[in-house]
Design an enzyme around this catalytic site. Structure first.
Site, short mmCIF file in Angstrom:
data_model
loop_
_atom_site.label_atom_id
_atom_site.label_comp_id
_atom_site.label_asym_id
_atom_site.label_seq_id
_atom_site.Cartn_x
_atom_site.Cartn_y
_atom_site.Cartn_z
CB SER A 15 -0.91 0.01 1.22
OG SER A 15 -1.59 1.26 1.29
CE LYS A 16 2.48 3.09 -5.84
NZ LYS A 16 3.40 2.01 -5.61
CB THR A 62 -7.48 -1.14 0.47
OG1 THR A 62 -7.34 -1.49 -0.90
CG2 THR A 62 -6.41 -1.83 1.29
CE LYS A 66 -11.68 -0.02 -1.75
NZ LYS A 66 -11.61 0.73 -3.00
CG ASP A 103 -12.43 4.37 -4.27
OD1 ASP A 103 -11.31 4.76 -3.88
OD2 ASP A 103 -12.91 3.27 -3.96
N GLY A 128 -16.91 -1.31 -18.13
CA GLY A 128 -16.96 -2.18 -16.97
C GLY A 128 -18.20 -1.90 -16.14
CB ALA A 129 -21.05 -3.24 -15.34
P1 ATR Z 1 -13.80 -4.58 -9.66
O1 ATR Z 1 -14.20 -4.56 -8.23
O2 ATR Z 1 -12.36 -4.32 -9.93
O3 ATR Z 1 -14.69 -3.73 -10.51
P2 ATR Z 1 -15.27 -6.86 -10.57
O4 ATR Z 1 -16.44 -6.42 -9.76
O5 ATR Z 1 -14.89 -8.31 -10.60
O6 ATR Z 1 -13.97 -6.09 -10.11
O7 ATR Z 1 -15.51 -6.33 -12.07
C1 ATR Z 1 -14.58 -6.55 -13.08
C2 ATR Z 1 -15.07 -5.85 -14.35
O8 ATR Z 1 -14.07 -6.02 -15.36
C3 ATR Z 1 -16.35 -6.42 -14.91
O9 ATR Z 1 -17.06 -5.37 -15.54
C4 ATR Z 1 -15.83 -7.42 -15.94
O10 ATR Z 1 -16.73 -7.72 -16.98
P3 ATR Z 1 -17.89 -8.84 -16.76
O11 ATR Z 1 -18.96 -8.18 -15.93
O12 ATR Z 1 -18.35 -9.17 -18.13
O13 ATR Z 1 -17.22 -9.98 -16.05
C5 ATR Z 1 -14.66 -6.66 -16.48
N1 ATR Z 1 -13.63 -7.49 -17.13
C6 ATR Z 1 -12.70 -8.26 -16.53
N2 ATR Z 1 -11.87 -8.83 -17.44
C7 ATR Z 1 -12.28 -8.40 -18.66
C8 ATR Z 1 -11.85 -8.62 -20.01
N3 ATR Z 1 -10.80 -9.41 -20.28
N4 ATR Z 1 -12.52 -8.00 -21.01
C9 ATR Z 1 -13.58 -7.21 -20.74
N5 ATR Z 1 -14.05 -6.95 -19.50
C10 ATR Z 1 -13.41 -7.54 -18.47
#
Ligand code: ATR
Length: 272
Positions: A15-16, A62, A66, A103, A128-129
């Protein structure tokens, strides 16, 4: 008396945050100490309560705690409630715990104020979602972009996030292969694809002239997402080191009532 703060996570040695907060304290002349605590995987709450008993005033939280921090807090800020995750705890004088999530606002300020890329009135694409995307949604919408489109490999998850934004602003959902017909001013990578060393392939035409590509992930070198974005015509690329320092600055502000400058601290971390 020196006020005590800490970051709790597992693992934590990388951790930074102690470095960042020590730099903030020097910069603003605050009398405080900030440690890193390795939280036992089955003992997060006990560890927090112990730190409170020792006189701690607040903590950063972290991975992987969380969501537990969200459940532990007695009161939540609106942005923490929306994110359903807490990265900042403030221990109040009456013994209660306030949970916040800095964040999203840390990222927004990094993009808007440090990088000088306005979000208001601009077209924003969020890739991403998962938890990272969810954490920044509300602060992004608060900036009143012209539109915010969420694109995700699994479309159902993007639709779930869209539903959470009901009444907060215009949110669209798209599949990656549907992008390209619309150009964006700001593209934010909130997927974990970079962590596996993969770049995300977006259709040509996703980046408008002057667009900023922003990766929430950071590293010694430009991330695969940043490299690909530059090849595909993004005018500027940035990694998430500014977001890391930005979220820390917002936590510091919540605890100490002063908002430190992030730029010198980012420069210090880059040099290391
Ligand atoms: P975090 O807490 O970092 O957001 P997470 O809740 O596991 O981690 O979410 C990871 C996100 O990265 C998701 O949106 C995932 O897409 P999916 O919902 O389809 O799984 C996305 N993701 C991870 N690897 C990916 C890849 N190689 N290509 C596209 N999307 C990716």
């Amino acid at each position: 008396m020196t006020d005590r703060y800490a970051v709790i996570g597992n693992p934590i040695s990388h951790s930074k945050s102690p470095l960042i907060h020590a730099a903030f304290a020097r910069q603003t002349g605050q009398d405080m100490r900030y440690d890193a605590i390795l939280g036992p995987l089955d003992g997060f709450e006990a560890c927090v309560r112990q730190f409170m008993r020792e006189g701690g005033k607040g903590m950063n939280v972290t991975v992987p705690f969380k969501i537990q921090a969200f459940e532990l807090a007695d009161r939540l800020t609106e942005r923490a409630r929306h994110a359903q995750a807490v990265n900042t705890l403030k221990f109040e004088a009456d013994g209660s715990i306030l949970g916040d999530n800095t964040d999203g606002v840390g990222m927004v300020r990094d993009i808007r104020d440090r990088l000088g890329a306005p979000i208001a009135g601009r077209r924003v694409l969020l890739l991403g979602a998962g938890g990272a995307a969810r954490g920044v949604l509300l602060p992004l919408l608060d900036e009143q972009p012209a539109c915010l489109v969420i694109a995700n490999r699994t479309p159902e998850k993007a639709l779930e996030l869209k539903a959470l934004c009901e009444g907060r602003g215009e949110v669209g959902v798209a599949r990656f292969d549907e992008l390209g017909s619309q150009a964006f001013d700001l593209v934010i990578n909130a997927t974990s694809a970079s962590l596996g060393g993969e770049g995300l392939s977006l259709p040509a035409g996703t980046y408008d002239a002057g667009a900023l590509a922003y990766d929430m992930v950071y590293g010694d070198r430009p991330t695969p997402f940043m490299q690909r974005a530059a090849e595909q015509g993004a005018a500027r690329v940035a990694d998430g080191l500014g977001m890391l320092v930005g979220q820390a600055a917002e936590s510091f502000h919540l605890w100490r009532g002063v908002r430190p400058e992030t730029e010198p601290v980012i420069a210090m971390l880059r040099k290391r």
